[in-house]
Design a protein around this motif. Structure first.
Motif, PDB file in Angstrom:
ATOM      1  N   LEU A  91       0.806  -1.218   0.000  1.00  0.00           N
ATOM      2  CA  LEU A  91       0.000   0.000   0.000  1.00  0.00           C
ATOM      3  C   LEU A  91       0.839   1.266   0.000  1.00  0.00           C
ATOM      4  O   LEU A  91       0.292   2.370  -0.100  1.00  0.00           O
ATOM      5  CB  LEU A  91      -0.929  -0.002   1.225  1.00  0.00           C
ATOM      6  CG  LEU A  91      -1.993  -1.111   1.254  1.00  0.00           C
ATOM      7  CD1 LEU A  91      -2.813  -1.015   2.534  1.00  0.00           C
ATOM      8  CD2 LEU A  91      -2.898  -1.022   0.042  1.00  0.00           C
ATOM      9  N   THR A  92       2.148   1.146   0.102  1.00  0.00           N
ATOM     10  CA  THR A  92       3.013   2.330   0.133  1.00  0.00           C
ATOM     11  C   THR A  92       2.793   3.173  -1.110  1.00  0.00           C
ATOM     12  O   THR A  92       2.978   2.721  -2.245  1.00  0.00           O
ATOM     13  CB  THR A  92       4.491   1.918   0.223  1.00  0.00           C
ATOM     14  OG1 THR A  92       4.682   1.086   1.371  1.00  0.00           O
ATOM     15  CG2 THR A  92       5.375   3.151   0.334  1.00  0.00           C
ATOM     16  N   GLY A  93       2.375   4.422  -0.890  1.00  0.00           N
ATOM     17  CA  GLY A  93       2.144   5.353  -1.984  1.00  0.00           C
ATOM     18  C   GLY A  93       0.864   5.127  -2.752  1.00  0.00           C
ATOM     19  O   GLY A  93       0.571   5.865  -3.693  1.00  0.00           O
ATOM     20  N   LYS A  94       0.065   4.133  -2.375  1.00  0.00           N
ATOM     21  CA  LYS A  94      -1.170   3.809  -3.098  1.00  0.00           C
ATOM     22  C   LYS A  94      -2.365   4.357  -2.313  1.00  0.00           C
ATOM     23  O   LYS A  94      -2.820   3.739  -1.343  1.00  0.00           O
ATOM     24  CB  LYS A  94      -1.318   2.303  -3.302  1.00  0.00           C
ATOM     25  CG  LYS A  94      -0.106   1.629  -3.918  1.00  0.00           C
ATOM     26  CD  LYS A  94       0.184   2.124  -5.318  1.00  0.00           C
ATOM     27  CE  LYS A  94       1.336   1.385  -5.976  1.00  0.00           C
ATOM     28  NZ  LYS A  94       1.678   1.908  -7.302  1.00  0.00           N
ATOM     29  N   THR A  95      -2.862   5.484  -2.720  1.00  0.00           N
ATOM     30  CA  THR A  95      -3.984   6.091  -2.007  1.00  0.00           C
ATOM     31  C   THR A  95      -5.224   6.212  -2.883  1.00  0.00           C
ATOM     32  O   THR A  95      -6.145   6.955  -2.563  1.00  0.00           O
ATOM     33  CB  THR A  95      -3.579   7.481  -1.485  1.00  0.00           C
ATOM     34  OG1 THR A  95      -3.144   8.289  -2.573  1.00  0.00           O
ATOM     35  CG2 THR A  95      -2.480   7.366  -0.446  1.00  0.00           C
ATOM     36  N   THR A 155      -8.213  -3.062   6.563  1.00  0.00           N
ATOM     37  CA  THR A 155      -6.888  -3.686   6.661  1.00  0.00           C
ATOM     38  C   THR A 155      -6.801  -4.572   7.875  1.00  0.00           C
ATOM     39  O   THR A 155      -7.326  -4.238   8.946  1.00  0.00           O
ATOM     40  CB  THR A 155      -5.782  -2.612   6.740  1.00  0.00           C
ATOM     41  OG1 THR A 155      -6.069  -1.695   7.795  1.00  0.00           O
ATOM     42  CG2 THR A 155      -5.659  -1.853   5.444  1.00  0.00           C
ATOM     43  N   GLY A 156      -6.141  -5.697   7.739  1.00  0.00           N
ATOM     44  CA  GLY A 156      -5.802  -6.561   8.861  1.00  0.00           C
ATOM     45  C   GLY A 156      -6.839  -7.576   9.241  1.00  0.00           C
ATOM     46  O   GLY A 156      -6.504  -8.697   9.619  1.00  0.00           O
ATOM     47  N   ALA A 178     -11.174   2.468   2.760  1.00  0.00           N
ATOM     48  CA  ALA A 178     -11.938   3.046   1.660  1.00  0.00           C
ATOM     49  C   ALA A 178     -13.353   2.496   1.724  1.00  0.00           C
ATOM     50  O   ALA A 178     -13.574   1.372   2.209  1.00  0.00           O
ATOM     51  CB  ALA A 178     -11.306   2.710   0.316  1.00  0.00           C
ATOM     52  N   GLN A 179     -14.304   3.263   1.242  1.00  0.00           N
ATOM     53  CA  GLN A 179     -15.674   2.766   1.181  1.00  0.00           C
ATOM     54  C   GLN A 179     -16.474   3.537   0.142  1.00  0.00           C
ATOM     55  O   GLN A 179     -16.130   4.671  -0.204  1.00  0.00           O
ATOM     56  CB  GLN A 179     -16.359   2.831   2.533  1.00  0.00           C
ATOM     57  CG  GLN A 179     -16.648   4.211   3.039  1.00  0.00           C
ATOM     58  CD  GLN A 179     -17.413   4.174   4.352  1.00  0.00           C
ATOM     59  OE1 GLN A 179     -17.731   3.105   4.890  1.00  0.00           O
ATOM     60  NE2 GLN A 179     -17.726   5.346   4.888  1.00  0.00           N
ATOM     61  N   GLN A 194      -1.246   4.354   3.953  1.00  0.00           N
ATOM     62  CA  GLN A 194      -0.657   3.339   4.829  1.00  0.00           C
ATOM     63  C   GLN A 194       0.515   2.702   4.100  1.00  0.00           C
ATOM     64  O   GLN A 194       0.409   2.351   2.925  1.00  0.00           O
ATOM     65  CB  GLN A 194      -1.690   2.282   5.216  1.00  0.00           C
ATOM     66  CG  GLN A 194      -1.189   1.332   6.308  1.00  0.00           C
ATOM     67  CD  GLN A 194      -2.314   0.530   6.920  1.00  0.00           C
ATOM     68  OE1 GLN A 194      -3.410   0.476   6.394  1.00  0.00           O
ATOM     69  NE2 GLN A 194      -2.071  -0.073   8.064  1.00  0.00           N
ATOM     70  N   ASP A 195       1.625   2.555   4.782  1.00  0.00           N
ATOM     71  CA  ASP A 195       2.805   1.957   4.173  1.00  0.00           C
ATOM     72  C   ASP A 195       2.866   0.469   4.459  1.00  0.00           C
ATOM     73  O   ASP A 195       2.216  -0.055   5.372  1.00  0.00           O
ATOM     74  CB  ASP A 195       4.073   2.638   4.710  1.00  0.00           C
ATOM     75  CG  ASP A 195       4.208   4.072   4.231  1.00  0.00           C
ATOM     76  OD1 ASP A 195       3.559   4.409   3.233  1.00  0.00           O
ATOM     77  OD2 ASP A 195       4.953   4.842   4.867  1.00  0.00           O
ATOM     78  N   GLY A 196       3.705  -0.236   3.662  1.00  0.00           N
ATOM     79  CA  GLY A 196       3.952  -1.656   3.884  1.00  0.00           C
ATOM     80  C   GLY A 196       2.940  -2.557   3.209  1.00  0.00           C
ATOM     81  O   GLY A 196       2.070  -2.119   2.453  1.00  0.00           O
ATOM     82  N   LYS A 197       3.075  -3.869   3.496  1.00  0.00           N
ATOM     83  CA  LYS A 197       2.177  -4.888   2.940  1.00  0.00           C
ATOM     84  C   LYS A 197       1.097  -5.222   3.947  1.00  0.00           C
ATOM     85  O   LYS A 197       1.387  -5.401   5.147  1.00  0.00           O
ATOM     86  CB  LYS A 197       2.956  -6.169   2.588  1.00  0.00           C
ATOM     87  CG  LYS A 197       3.815  -6.066   1.334  1.00  0.00           C
ATOM     88  CD  LYS A 197       4.505  -7.395   1.067  1.00  0.00           C
ATOM     89  CE  LYS A 197       5.328  -7.360  -0.205  1.00  0.00           C
ATOM     90  NZ  LYS A 197       4.485  -7.382  -1.414  1.00  0.00           N
TER      91      LYS A 197
END
Length: 918
Positions: free
Chosen positions: A457-461, A480-481, A489-490, A509-512
């Motif tokens: 999700l890093t940089g993916k908004t 997430t999680g 998102a909704q 949010q960064d990371g996987k």
């Protein structure tokens, strides 16, 4: 006297030494010619790629020298007596004797093996795996014929280098070349060979009357420059590319890939260098960008070569299984087309006859394994071809992006033109109260959820997705999680939609992270919300600028717009990159060790500067050091011209393939193709057809039938039946019906009723109108489960898989086609009309018809047969005038005489001399 004896003795020694000096004093055993065939026939079945009985293998040199299960090495170099192999072959103990449960080896074979071992058991590469070097031209000095004293007056016969090699072989076989074909025969032959079409009567007359020295060469140059040249050779390439207008398997739905066929036609006509032609087809998507930060459209379209693999859209099939099947087909096809290697068996085990290991298969498959196609019904990735107005809108969006953040332009350009990267819905798992609709698309409804694992999700908004639903006001949330994790998102779907594209903002949010897609739909809890794909993207730049919302809407509307699409290759990156594993025994469900992209150790490594991807692999295939590609491609074109390849098994250059009839000629042509011609196909073909070898008469004599029955030694010109496409095109061309229109979507010309069956899609064979009815066979719509019937009757394949050569048959069905198929019936009627215009009497008309078809005068005996056919038909139609309408259905003239002439024309179209290239 003593001096004469001495001279005679010396001459005898020289002569014998020319033929076989080693035959007198003992020769070194040739591993490839003598030993390898024995091992392949008697040993490899149990001690090779498939089996390794007793831990003994003769597939690799190092294995042969290792101790087996008995603790003794099979081969001890320099000592046949100490070699376990020889002991087992010669023992009388039935439990030990080899070959197991088979006839003993012939003593001659045993002697060869023993001599080979005693001489050091030299291991050699098969001839085809050695680097190709340019051989010297054979001398014209006729050493085999008393130093030329009895020369056969052939020293002036060669026209170019090809003829030196052919003449050398003919002399060794005790043969001499045939006389040159007459000019009418020659122009018909070369025209059919180079363009797939017969010459016009005017072209024949002009050539026959032209006595200039360069008349034939000028004729050849004109044929090479003709637009029909590309169509003829594209027809050959379609079999290799397994081109079809449908996807294959049981559903066999339509596929829009005709632009790839047009690319091939244009490439041949432009004489695109074959190395470039290769690289564009195998890796055009990886070539440097030209416009909009993408490779050129031509390069992307070229990759359709490997999107001709089949797709299985049947419900309930596992997409990954058929994705893997497509990858395996690409590996096998690449090896067959460019290297003439039977690579398919290595999928399950090491090659049984050639030193290629099981693991090396999957190293090579790793080059292809990242392509984004996944056996989904949409056939993505596909090149989106926007109409002109939309193309301008695309450029407006890209210009906005470039003006605000040029660094992200490439990402948006790729999505607008290829719609990648995106995640297809079959990647969702952990479905709760959810389903895969028709086994294809994710379905969510009230209180349902599905997961996407490990998304970066890093940089993916921004989240873009394709949605369809008839539900009332459902709400989609992305968390997430966990199912109850934070909402990223909704969206609430306020109205029914179909294949709508939405773009949702996502909190950063960064990371996987694992993402859970959840649905609430209280008003219509049983209505499904269908999701085809999702894409995680950077935000469109310039959000604070005036006009941003309009540009954003335009971007989304362009992605959602239904435009023409053509499937292409496209590599996945990041989360979409795949690991490649060895499949144990070829089973895709049983994964062995992970492997990296690589080529078999039998071959030179990738060029140092080449990337380790499909582009590097394609460059490797056409590198100067590759031992096979040029040999195989030259052999393919030779086979098309002469009916047999220099290596007859054009698909198999390995140790089990046919040995070359003229290996030095093949190598000379391969080196010239690469080094002198710059991979120019037109130059290669011109060299072949300008040779004296090619220009020989195809008439044969008793000596040739005895010594060269199949014309392997090229003692005469080629005499080969025309291909399925050429038989049809010739009938249309001679009758004046053939359209010259080129390119575009496939057409549906007349075919017998009841042939086409489309049980799933409800498609029908919609007869093309106007000149599309008469276009070249190349453009005929090709349905894999029901190919055009006259093509398959004349040995065309279904194109489910690559086919290197068509095995020529001669069946009654072929005569039924040319005598009854609607295309040939119409051609016969038009030809009869032409004959009627050219001759006053039936006899003259029949002679003119035969001349139009063959450019040769008809023999009296054959003319009498045709006259008998004509008069029998005429009598029948005069007795039953109503029957005239059943034979003359296309023109306005309806007379018994024309009907009888049409029947006669139909018979002539079926003559062996007409459907054969003399």
């Amino acid at each position: 006297m003593r001096k004469s004896i001495f001279i005679a003795f010396g001459a005898g020694i020289l002569l014998v030494s020319y033929f076989s000096w080693d035959g007198i004093f003992g020769s070194k055993v040739d591993y490839n010619a003598e030993v390898k065939p024995i091992l392949n026939k008697h040993c490899i079945g149990c001690h090779g790629g498939v089996k390794k009985a007793g831990d003994v293998s003769f597939l690799f040199e190092e294995d042969m020298l290792q101790p087996g299960k008995s603790g003794k090495p099979a081969v001890v170099r320099g000592n046949a007596h100490a070699s376990e192999m020889i002991r087992r072959i010669e023992t009388s103990d039935p439990d030990d004797r080899m070959p197991k449960n088979a006839e003993p080896l012939a003593q001659e074979d045993v002697d060869i093996l023993k001599r080979w071992i005693d001489q050091g058991a030299t291991w050699e590469r098969h001839w085809a795996y050695k680097k190709v070097d340019r051989p010297e031209l054979p001398s014209l000095r006729n050493l085999s014929n008393l130093f030329g004293l009895l020369d056969l007056n052939t020293s002036s016969w060669p026209q170019n280098a090809i003829d030196y090699f052919v003449l050398d072989r003919l002399r060794k076989e005790g043969l001499s070349p045939s006389e040159k074909a007459d000019k009418a025969t020659l122009i018909r032959r070369v025209s059919l060979d180079l363009t797939g079409l017969p010459p016009t009567p005017q072209q024949v007359a002009d050539f026959v009357a032209d006595d200039s020295d360069d008349a034939y060469e000028r004729l050849v140059d004109g044929l090479l420059a003709a637009p029909s040249f590309g169509e003829r050779w594209a027809a050959m390439w379609m079999d290799l590319a397994r081109y079809a207008d449908t996807k294959g398997y049981e559903k066999d739905g339509p596929r829009n890939i005709w632009r790839y066929r047009d690319y091939v036609v244009k490439a041949f006509n432009a004489d695109k260098p074959f190395d470039t032609f290769t690289i564009e087809q195998l890796a055009g998507d990886l070539l440097p960008a030209e416009s909009a930060n993408l490779p050129s459209r031509e390069n992307l379209v070229a990759t359709g070569f490997h999107r001709n693999t089949m797709n299985n859209d049947e419900g309930g099939t596992v997409d990954e299984e058929f994705r893997v099947a497509a990858q395996i087909d690409r590996v096998n096809t690449t090896w067959e087309v460019w290297t003439g290697t039977t690579f398919a068996c290595v999928q399950c085990h090491s090659h049984p006859y050639d030193p290629i290991s099981h693991e090396e298969y999957y190293k090579y498959m790793a080059f292809f394994n990242n392509t984004r196609d996944e056996d989904v019904p949409t056939e993505s990735p596909a090149l989106r071809i926007y109409p002109s107005d939309d193309s301008l809108r695309v450029q407006e969006v890209l210009s906005w992006i470039e003006g605000h953040d040029a660094g992200v332009k490439k990402e948006f350009a790729e999505f607008l033109y290829v719609m990648e990267p995106k995640v297809n819905s079959h990647d969702f798992d952990s479905l709760v109260n959810a389903t895969m609709i028709d086994g294809k698309y994710l379905g969510l409804k009230q209180s349902s959820s599905a997961r996407l694992k490990r998304v970066t999700l890093t940089g993916k908004t921004s989240l873009m997705l394709s949605v369809s639903t008839g539900a009332e006001g459902p709400t989609l949330q992305v968390r997430t999680g966990a199912v109850d994790g934070p909402v990223r998102a909704q969206v609430r779907l306020t109205k029914p939609c179909r294949d709508s594209v939405l773009i949702l903002p996502m909190s950063p949010q960064d990371g996987k992270h694992d993402l859970y897609f959840t649905m609430t739909s209280p008003k219509t809890p049983d209505r499904w919300v269908q999701i085809k794909w999702v894409s995680f993207q950077q935000p469109l730049p310039g959000a604070q600028e005036p006009g941003y919302e309009q540009v954003l809407r335009q971007y989304v509307s362009l992605v959602a717009k239904r435009v023409e699409e053509m499937p292409i290759l496209w590599d996945g990156k990041g989360d979409l990159a795949r690991k490649t594993h060895v499949f144990e025994r070829g089973n895709w469900l049983v994964k062995g060790p992970e492997v990296q992209p690589g080529v078999p150790g039998l071959f030179p490594d990738l060029p140092a500067e080449a990337p380790k991807n499909r582009l590097g692999m394609a460059q490797w295939l056409v590198s100067r050091n590759h031992p096979l590609t040029a040999r195989v491609i030259v052999n393919r074109f030779w086979e098309q011209i002469f009916g047999y390849g220099i290596v007859e098994t054009v698909e198999d250059f390995g140790s089990q393939g046919s040995p070359p009839t003229h290996q030095q000629l093949l190598d000379w042509l391969a080196v010239s193709f690469m080094e002198d011609d710059g991979w120019s196909v037109k130059t290669l073909l011109k060299r072949i057809v300008l040779s004296a070898t090619y220009q020989q008469s195809s008439q044969t004599n008793q000596e040739q039938l005895e010594k060269d029955p199949y014309n392997y030694w090229l003692s005469r010109g080629p005499r080969v039946r025309l291909s399925a496409e050429q038989v049809r095109d010739q009938a249309l061309a001679i009758s004046g019906l053939l359209s010259k229109k080129m390119y575009g979507p496939s057409v549906m010309p007349p075919q017998p009723d009841g042939i086409w069956q489309s049980p799933y899609s409800g498609e029908r064979w919609l007869l093309s109108e106007g000149e599309d009815r008469y276009r070249r066979a190349l453009y005929t719509y090709w349905k894999r489960t029901s190919p055009y019937p006259s093509m398959t009757t004349f040995d065309a394949p279904s194109r489910e898989f690559c086919q290197s050569r068509r095995i020529r048959t001669n069946t009654p069905l072929q005569a039924l086609v040319t005598l009854n198929d609607p295309v040939y019936m119409e051609a016969s009627e038009r030809l009869a009309t032409l004959m009627n215009q050219k001759g006053k009497t039936p006899r003259e008309q029949l002679k003119e018809g035969y001349q139009l078809l063959t450019f040769q005068p008809i023999e009296e005996q054959s003319l009498k047969v045709l006259e008998k056919v004509y008069h029998q038909a005429l009598t029948a139609y005069r007795k039953n005038p109503a029957e005239v309408d059943s034979i003359l259905v296309y023109g306005a003239t309806k007379t018994p005489e024309l009907a009888a002439l049409s029947v006669s024309a139909n018979v002539m179209l079926n003559l062996d001399t007409v459907v054969t290239k003399e």
